[in-house]
Design an enzyme around this catalytic site. Structure first.
Site, PDB file in Angstrom:
ATOM      1  CD1 TRP A 145     -18.986  12.912  11.618  1.00 12.72           C
ATOM      2  CD2 TRP A 145     -18.947  11.013  10.424  1.00 12.72           C
ATOM      3  NE1 TRP A 145     -18.450  11.923  12.416  1.00 12.72           N
ATOM      4  CE2 TRP A 145     -18.415  10.746  11.708  1.00 12.72           C
ATOM      5  CE3 TRP A 145     -19.020   9.967   9.512  1.00 12.72           C
ATOM      6  CZ2 TRP A 145     -17.961   9.495  12.096  1.00 12.72           C
ATOM      7  CZ3 TRP A 145     -18.572   8.717   9.888  1.00 12.72           C
ATOM      8  CH2 TRP A 145     -18.046   8.480  11.170  1.00 12.72           C
ATOM      9  CE  LYS A 177     -15.044  12.177  13.068  1.00 17.89           C
ATOM     10  NZ  LYS A 177     -13.894  11.410  13.467  1.00 17.89           N
ATOM     11  CD  GLU A 183      -5.109  -2.629   2.282  1.00 20.40           C
ATOM     12  OE1 GLU A 183      -5.474  -2.126   1.205  1.00 20.40           O
ATOM     13  OE2 GLU A 183      -4.560  -1.973   3.185  1.00 20.40           O
ATOM     14  CB  THR A 220      -0.888   0.050   1.255  1.00 21.59           C
ATOM     15  OG1 THR A 220      -0.028   0.172   2.385  1.00 21.59           O
ATOM     16  CG2 THR A 220      -1.725  -1.202   1.398  1.00 21.59           C
TER      17      THR A 220
HETATM   18  P1  ADP Z   1      -3.552   3.175  -1.499  1.00 24.85           P
HETATM   19  O1  ADP Z   1      -2.293   2.463  -1.663  1.00 24.85           O
HETATM   20  O2  ADP Z   1      -3.525   4.647  -1.769  1.00 24.85           O
HETATM   21  O3  ADP Z   1      -4.334   2.795  -0.283  1.00 24.85           O
HETATM   22  P2  ADP Z   1      -5.596   1.841  -2.860  1.00 24.85           P
HETATM   23  O4  ADP Z   1      -5.862   1.757  -4.304  1.00 24.85           O
HETATM   24  O5  ADP Z   1      -5.498   0.592  -2.102  1.00 24.85           O
HETATM   25  O6  ADP Z   1      -4.314   2.656  -2.761  1.00 24.85           O
HETATM   26  O7  ADP Z   1      -6.640   2.808  -2.186  1.00 24.85           O
HETATM   27  C1  ADP Z   1      -7.862   2.323  -1.746  1.00 24.85           C
HETATM   28  C2  ADP Z   1      -8.722   3.475  -1.327  1.00 24.85           C
HETATM   29  O8  ADP Z   1      -8.988   4.331  -2.421  1.00 24.85           O
HETATM   30  C3  ADP Z   1     -10.086   3.056  -0.860  1.00 24.85           C
HETATM   31  O9  ADP Z   1     -10.072   2.618   0.470  1.00 24.85           O
HETATM   32  C4  ADP Z   1     -10.882   4.337  -1.050  1.00 24.85           C
HETATM   33  O10 ADP Z   1     -10.675   5.250  -0.007  1.00 24.85           O
HETATM   34  C5  ADP Z   1     -10.274   4.908  -2.282  1.00 24.85           C
HETATM   35  N1  ADP Z   1     -11.100   4.558  -3.443  1.00 24.85           N
HETATM   36  C6  ADP Z   1     -10.924   3.564  -4.316  1.00 24.85           C
HETATM   37  N2  ADP Z   1     -11.883   3.583  -5.259  1.00 24.85           N
HETATM   38  C7  ADP Z   1     -12.689   4.621  -4.970  1.00 24.85           C
HETATM   39  C8  ADP Z   1     -13.881   5.173  -5.552  1.00 24.85           C
HETATM   40  N3  ADP Z   1     -14.418   4.679  -6.658  1.00 24.85           N
HETATM   41  N4  ADP Z   1     -14.434   6.238  -4.955  1.00 24.85           N
HETATM   42  C9  ADP Z   1     -13.915   6.771  -3.830  1.00 24.85           C
HETATM   43  N5  ADP Z   1     -12.801   6.305  -3.242  1.00 24.85           N
HETATM   44  C10 ADP Z   1     -12.198   5.242  -3.804  1.00 24.85           C
END
Ligand code: ADP
Length: 547
Positions: free
Chosen positions: A448, A443, A334, A186
């Protein structure tokens, strides 16, 4: 219990490329190369060369379970590594080259990678890192002898030389489907990056979900442009799913700018393209500045957008200017990454464009294999009424149960659910909508405010190129939203007119307390808004309403 009497065939990644080579041998893989020209090959070629590569790896002393790293763009050689490395039982560790060199050093050493394969564009980076990667005992540059670089990397090997000395006589070994196949860290915007270790079984099951009609509906009739990089969650699993169904794949190499992507869409007659909003923003800007007419020139039918929320204005632009349907999807490293996909149900057939856009703004319904739930701070389940927003938890066979070399990390709850760190609503039809990352939610007075909803509303203004919203301290309300905007080139836009534009689009108490204009916004290595850095940038900022 009585056991079923069906064959116990392990789900292995090698079976995907074997299938493609047998049933889609002429299915094409088109790559824009680092060296420049467009390269064309077939699934049969990839299969042959992946077996040559497997023989070469054996010759280099690679064993099952060894980690083999790549620093590479999307292209056919990277695809050969996907199959050659995992197919022979080793683990493909794809590294995001946009990480800071210190982060790359950390993850290579954490993964204890043995070999590092890299594209020509990363020679300077690898020269710099080679001295601090003690476990890496061999470096391979992914090019031919004619382009072999002059450099200081010790004992550097040439990819094409390595393959040329090997036959394609190689039987893929059969082993337990739960064996690790690939590793992806990640991006670690907070703390150190964490390793997600996929298995052959999880990767094959995920491919089925991606190919399914109510998943991403990939099939042999599609030409798929993988704008999403192969170092970002295995290009959302596309190199595997593509082989499963024989889709024609187009790989953009290092050129992700609007002009280059448009060229590939047009010249290769791409029908389906996948990527994060930032690359589509560059494409739309190119279309605007060149006054192009994509609906006439392209045959793009669908665009899969994920990684960050797809703004309504972007979904609409693809519909009106390209005649393409945006498939909004959500997932994470993940989760391999596919979690939800926004496809329409039969009951939406008569929807107007406006109604459809409101639906497409949602991240969609869970694909089979992914269970979703939303809970409050006390972990009590919240209703699926499209209103209640809570922490989004997931469970399924392609979702991580812990991180690599961090077996003690308790990431699952008692029922085996993983906390995504996202906040979401789920409506009665099962459509999930991300309202925020839990750490980005604003917040205000005990309620929220969704930063994503405000950003998407702001991007709807014709003079806004990009927008971010962060919560900043407020004497009375605890936090209030600050909108930070990049204007489109040559456009004038002032605070008052932007706030006026937003009024009526969001609840009055959600309206940002102030607007700041900047030349650019910081992004993470995966192209998301870097909220942590933004909050640092605006640390000393005081809201006019709170002074
Ligand atoms: P990183 O390594 O930055 O975590 P990821 O691709 O695993 O890269 O990131 C996952 C996160 O990206 C998700 O938990 C969410 O917050 C955001 N995300 C992914 N797809 C979307 C989407 N379609 N809309 C909003 N947020 C998204």
């Amino acid at each position: 219990m009585l056991k079923g009497l069906m064959q116990d065939q392990p789900l292995l990644i090698s079976s995907l490329i074997e299938h493609a080579a047998r049933f889609h041998p002429r299915g094409e893989i088109v790559s824009r190369t680092n060296e420049g020209p467009i390269h064309r090959c077939t699934y049969a070629d990839i299969h042959r060369r992946a077996r040559q590569l497997a023989n070469a790896l054996v010759g280099l002393g690679v064993h099952g379970g060894d980690r083999i790293a790549t620093l590479a763009w999307n292209g056919y050689r990277h695809m050969e590594l996907y199959y050659g490395v995992s197919g022979m039982g080793a683990i493909l560790h794809t590294i995001n080259p946009r990480l800071f060199p210190e982060q790359i050093e950390y993850i290579v050493n954490h993964a204890e990678d043995q070999l590092l394969f890299f594209d020509l564009s990363f020679v300077p980076l690898v020269e710099r890192l080679a001295k601090v990667l003690p476990t890496v005992r061999g470096f391979v540059v992914m090019t031919d002898r004619a382009h072999f670089p002059e450099c200081s990397i010790p004992g550097l090997l040439c990819y094409e030389d390595l393959l040329a000395t090997q036959t394609s006589d190689y039987e893929w070994p059969q082993f337990d489907e739960n064996t690790a196949s690939s590793l992806c860290y990640t991006s670690g915007t907070t703390g150190n990056p964490k390793g997600v270790l996929y298995s052959h079984r999880s990767s094959v099951l995920h491919s089925w979900a991606a190919c399914a009609t109510d998943g991403l509906a990939i099939g042999s009739s599609e030409t798929v442009l993988l704008v999403v990089p192969m170092f970002h969650v295995n290009a959302w699993g596309m190199p595997y799913a593509g082989a499963m169904c024989g889709a024609r794949l187009v790989m953009p190499g290092p050129a992700l700018d609007g002009r280059s992507v448009y060229q590939l869409l047009r010249d290769e007659q791409v029908t389906l393209a996948l990527g994060v909003p930032t690359v589509w923003m560059m494409l739309l800007q190119h279309v605007d500045s060149e006054r192009l007419n994509p609906a006439d020139e392209l045959c793009l039918r669908r665009v899969v957008i994920g990684g960050s929320a797809a703004p309504r204005a972007m979904i609409e632009r693809f519909a009106t200017t390209f005649g393409a349907f945006v498939v909004h999807a959500w997932g994470m490293t993940e989760m391999s990454p596919l979690g939800t996909v926004c496809n329409l149900l039969p009951k939406h057939a008569g929807y107007s464009l406006d109604q459809r856009l409101s639906l497409q703004e949602k991240q969609g319904r869970a694909v089979y294999g992914v269970e979703l739930k939303i809970v409050d701070d006390a972990l009590a389940s919240l209703p699926h009424d499209g209103v209640a927003a809570g922490h989004l938890l997931v469970r399924g066979p392609w979702i991580a149960r812990c991180y690599y070399r961090d077996d003690d990390s308790a990431v699952l709850d008692d029922a085996g659910f993983f906390d995504t760190g996202d906040v979401a609503t789920i409506d009665p039809d099962g459509y999930m909508q991300i309202t925020d990352r839990s750490k980005d939610v604003i917040k205000s007075g005990g309620e929220w405010i969704s930063s994503i909803a405000l950003e998407n509303a702001a991007i709807g203004h014709p003079a806004v190129a990009e927008a971010a919203v962060i919560g900043v301290p407020h004497a009375k309300w605890q936090e209030r939203p600050l909108l930070i905007v990049v204007r489109k080139a040559g456009q004038a836009l002032e605070r008052a007119s932007l706030l006026e534009f937003l009024a009526g689009k969001v609840s009055p108490w959600w309206l940002p307390d102030d607007v700041a204009f900047v030349d650019e916004l910081p992004h993470t290595a995966t192209g998301k808004l870097h909220k942590l850095r933004l909050r640092e940038m605006f640390r000393d900022y005081r809201l006019p309403t709170s002074r």
